[in-house]
Scaffold this active site. Structure first.
Site, mmCIF file in Angstrom:
data_model
loop_
_atom_site.group_PDB
_atom_site.id
_atom_site.type_symbol
_atom_site.label_atom_id
_atom_site.label_comp_id
_atom_site.label_asym_id
_atom_site.label_seq_id
_atom_site.Cartn_x
_atom_site.Cartn_y
_atom_site.Cartn_z
ATOM 1 N N ASP A 31 92.925 14.946 -50.393
ATOM 2 C CA ASP A 31 91.940 13.700 -50.866
ATOM 3 C C ASP A 31 92.526 13.016 -52.080
ATOM 4 O O ASP A 31 92.991 13.637 -53.014
ATOM 5 C CB ASP A 31 90.454 14.372 -50.988
ATOM 6 C CG ASP A 31 89.544 13.232 -50.896
ATOM 7 O OD1 ASP A 31 89.919 12.231 -50.694
ATOM 8 O OD2 ASP A 31 88.410 13.542 -51.246
ATOM 9 N N GLY A 34 93.987 7.244 -52.336
ATOM 10 C CA GLY A 34 93.449 5.786 -53.023
ATOM 11 C C GLY A 34 93.056 5.657 -54.251
ATOM 12 O O GLY A 34 93.391 4.862 -55.240
ATOM 13 N N ARG A 35 92.304 6.844 -54.827
ATOM 14 C CA ARG A 35 92.113 6.750 -56.166
ATOM 15 C C ARG A 35 93.002 6.886 -57.131
ATOM 16 O O ARG A 35 93.201 6.286 -58.234
ATOM 17 C CB ARG A 35 90.896 7.854 -56.643
ATOM 18 C CG ARG A 35 89.386 7.410 -56.168
ATOM 19 C CD ARG A 35 88.474 8.681 -56.208
ATOM 20 N NE ARG A 35 88.669 9.309 -54.914
ATOM 21 C CZ ARG A 35 88.296 10.684 -54.617
ATOM 22 N NH1 ARG A 35 87.512 11.224 -55.747
ATOM 23 N NH2 ARG A 35 88.650 11.067 -53.525
ATOM 24 N N TRP A 36 94.051 7.690 -56.561
ATOM 25 C CA TRP A 36 95.287 7.926 -57.739
ATOM 26 C C TRP A 36 95.888 6.657 -57.874
ATOM 27 O O TRP A 36 96.500 6.224 -58.904
ATOM 28 C CB TRP A 36 96.004 8.803 -56.818
ATOM 29 C CG TRP A 36 97.448 9.106 -57.582
ATOM 30 C CD1 TRP A 36 97.974 10.223 -58.620
ATOM 31 C CD2 TRP A 36 98.725 8.255 -57.368
ATOM 32 N NE1 TRP A 36 99.048 9.927 -58.938
ATOM 33 C CE2 TRP A 36 99.648 8.938 -58.465
ATOM 34 C CE3 TRP A 36 99.052 7.354 -56.693
ATOM 35 C CZ2 TRP A 36 100.984 8.451 -58.297
ATOM 36 C CZ3 TRP A 36 100.458 6.850 -56.782
ATOM 37 C CH2 TRP A 36 101.288 7.304 -57.532
ATOM 38 N N HIS A 48 99.192 6.670 -50.541
ATOM 39 C CA HIS A 48 99.495 7.422 -49.391
ATOM 40 C C HIS A 48 100.960 7.994 -49.462
ATOM 41 O O HIS A 48 101.636 8.847 -49.190
ATOM 42 C CB HIS A 48 99.198 6.554 -48.057
ATOM 43 C CG HIS A 48 97.614 6.523 -47.802
ATOM 44 N ND1 HIS A 48 96.640 7.474 -47.986
ATOM 45 C CD2 HIS A 48 96.855 5.296 -47.426
ATOM 46 C CE1 HIS A 48 95.499 7.069 -47.981
ATOM 47 N NE2 HIS A 48 95.553 5.865 -47.517
ATOM 48 N N ASN A 79 88.522 8.236 -39.894
ATOM 49 C CA ASN A 79 89.386 7.334 -40.632
ATOM 50 C C ASN A 79 89.775 5.907 -40.101
ATOM 51 O O ASN A 79 90.089 4.873 -40.631
ATOM 52 C CB ASN A 79 90.777 8.103 -40.986
ATOM 53 C CG ASN A 79 90.671 9.074 -42.192
ATOM 54 O OD1 ASN A 79 91.275 10.139 -42.176
ATOM 55 N ND2 ASN A 79 89.712 8.944 -43.156
ATOM 56 N N TRP A 80 89.589 5.883 -38.597
ATOM 57 C CA TRP A 80 89.514 4.438 -38.081
ATOM 58 C C TRP A 80 88.855 3.512 -38.650
ATOM 59 O O TRP A 80 89.162 2.088 -38.374
ATOM 60 C CB TRP A 80 89.372 4.619 -36.454
ATOM 61 C CG TRP A 80 90.140 5.602 -35.943
ATOM 62 C CD1 TRP A 80 89.879 6.786 -35.201
ATOM 63 C CD2 TRP A 80 91.470 5.395 -35.414
ATOM 64 N NE1 TRP A 80 90.828 7.323 -34.801
ATOM 65 C CE2 TRP A 80 91.952 6.450 -34.866
ATOM 66 C CE3 TRP A 80 92.632 4.163 -35.725
ATOM 67 C CZ2 TRP A 80 93.336 6.802 -34.339
ATOM 68 C CZ3 TRP A 80 93.931 4.519 -35.128
ATOM 69 C CH2 TRP A 80 94.189 5.592 -34.382
ATOM 70 N N GLU A 221 87.644 31.305 -47.799
ATOM 71 C CA GLU A 221 87.523 31.153 -49.246
ATOM 72 C C GLU A 221 87.696 29.378 -49.542
ATOM 73 O O GLU A 221 88.900 28.999 -48.975
ATOM 74 C CB GLU A 221 88.548 31.878 -50.039
ATOM 75 C CG GLU A 221 87.918 33.268 -50.024
ATOM 76 C CD GLU A 221 86.829 33.807 -50.644
ATOM 77 O OE1 GLU A 221 86.311 32.869 -51.414
ATOM 78 O OE2 GLU A 221 86.335 34.592 -49.950
HETATM 79 C C1 FPP Z 1 92.733 10.903 -48.242
HETATM 80 O O1 FPP Z 1 92.713 10.280 -49.473
HETATM 81 C C2 FPP Z 1 94.036 10.962 -47.741
HETATM 82 C C3 FPP Z 1 94.152 10.473 -46.492
HETATM 83 C C4 FPP Z 1 92.950 9.901 -45.642
HETATM 84 C C5 FPP Z 1 95.474 10.388 -45.802
HETATM 85 C C6 FPP Z 1 96.406 11.547 -45.863
HETATM 86 C C7 FPP Z 1 97.703 11.252 -45.700
HETATM 87 C C8 FPP Z 1 98.811 11.607 -46.606
HETATM 88 C C9 FPP Z 1 98.609 12.570 -47.630
HETATM 89 C C10 FPP Z 1 100.203 11.187 -46.335
HETATM 90 C C11 FPP Z 1 101.019 12.288 -45.567
HETATM 91 C C12 FPP Z 1 100.713 12.008 -44.138
HETATM 92 C C13 FPP Z 1 101.839 12.649 -43.224
HETATM 93 C C14 FPP Z 1 101.676 12.542 -41.666
HETATM 94 C C15 FPP Z 1 103.133 13.013 -43.601
HETATM 95 P P1 FPP Z 1 91.841 8.876 -49.751
HETATM 96 O O2 FPP Z 1 92.654 7.586 -49.097
HETATM 97 O O3 FPP Z 1 90.504 9.223 -48.819
HETATM 98 O O4 FPP Z 1 91.352 8.768 -51.088
HETATM 99 P P2 FPP Z 1 90.325 8.431 -51.706
HETATM 100 O O5 FPP Z 1 89.201 9.392 -51.523
HETATM 101 O O6 FPP Z 1 90.929 8.340 -53.399
HETATM 102 O O7 FPP Z 1 90.201 6.941 -51.377
#
Ligand code: FPP
Length: 256
Positions: A31, A34-36, A48, A79-80, A221
């Site tokens: 997780d 997006g915030r990063w 991502h 996520n869709w 855990e």
């Molecule tokens: C959550 O961060 C992350 C995701 C929904 C996507 C995860 C995908 C990856 C880490 C890329 C690697 C994938 C593959 C198949 C190699 P968020 O977007 O929800 O962050 P936020 O909560 O800050 O908005």
């Protein structure tokens, strides 16, 4: 190359881990991408992309530590709901990831698996994942298990429908349904004895499960870390493993 200081720090943390008690199955809710990105005034998808690099690094560390299964929550059935551009970007990531990373996976004897409703993914995404599975299918080391279009309630619904159909066909008596039968009906069944994660990590400070492995985490855990996924590194990972090793796992019983 690591700087001397960093290498040294890694060594200290590594020496601190009990290598005889490395969790066999580690699941991660990645997780905070997006915030990063937003913190750096970058588009969300930049998070991502960086998150994909973190996946590569953590996969190698997990394999080196002797973890048997690393399950990564890459895309949920929820996520869709994200903007189309972001969904499209996420759907293209597996191809980018495997194109550059399969040789390393093969070199390190890592096998790729996927769990989720893959038939609903774009054909190009399915191909990228299935090709990687095919190319790594004879590897006998760590399983890198991607949860892609995965949702645990949906998994449980599908599993229960399957059991109900077996009962309807006369192949199963309701009284025969036990925990093992239900585990067999879950998407983690191919992981065999490692189906249930011993450790579940979530990054970015959020403390919730978000429909991930609800059946399988009965005795896991949980370790929640503040770092966003793109900044999750070997040190944070090893420190989460250390936290796991310091826990007193009683499974409902008493400490010896
Ligand atoms: C959550 O961060 C992350 C995701 C929904 C996507 C995860 C995908 C990856 C880490 C890329 C690697 C994938 C593959 C198949 C190699 P968020 O977007 O929800 O962050 P936020 O909560 O800050 O908005």
């Amino acid at each position: 190359m690591f700087s001397f200081k960093k290498k040294n720090q890694n060594q200290v943390v590594s020496d601190d881990l009990d290598m005889t008690r490395i969790p066999k199955h580690v699941a991660i809710i990645m997780d905070g991408n997006g915030r990063w990105a937003q913190k750096r005034h970058l588009p969300r998808v930049a998070g991502h992309k960086e998150g994909m690099n973190t996946v590569k690094k953590i996969t190698m560390v997990a394999s080196d530590l002797g973890i048997k299964v690393l399950t990564l929550y890459a895309f949920s059935t929820e996520n869709w709901k994200r903007p189309e551009d972001e969904v499209n970007y996420l759907m293209d990531l597996p191809a980018a990831f495997f194109d550059s990373f399969v040789p390393d996976l093969i070199k390190n004897n890592i096998r790729v698996e996927v769990m989720g409703y893959t038939d609903q993914l774009p054909k190009s995404t399915q191909k990228a994942v299935f090709d990687a599975m095919e190319q790594t299918k004879t590897n006998t080391g760590m399983v890198l298990n991607f949860a892609l279009n995965y949702g645990s309630r949906a998994e449980i619904v599908t599993g229960m429908q399957e059991l109900a159909n077996q009962v309807k066909r006369g192949e199963l008596e309701p009284a025969q349904i036990d925990e093992a039968t239900i585990s067999q009906a879950m998407m983690t069944a191919p992981l065999g004895e490692y189906a249930d994660p011993e450790l579940l990590i979530r990054t970015s400070g959020e403390q919730r499960i978000s429909n991930f492995l609800l059946w399988q985490i009965a005795y896991s855990e949980f370790v929640f870390v503040d770092q966003h996924w793109p900044e999750f590194d070997v040190q944070v990972f090893k420190s989460a493993l250390k936290t796991f090793q310091n826990r007193d796992r009683r499974f409902g019983g008493l400490t010896k």
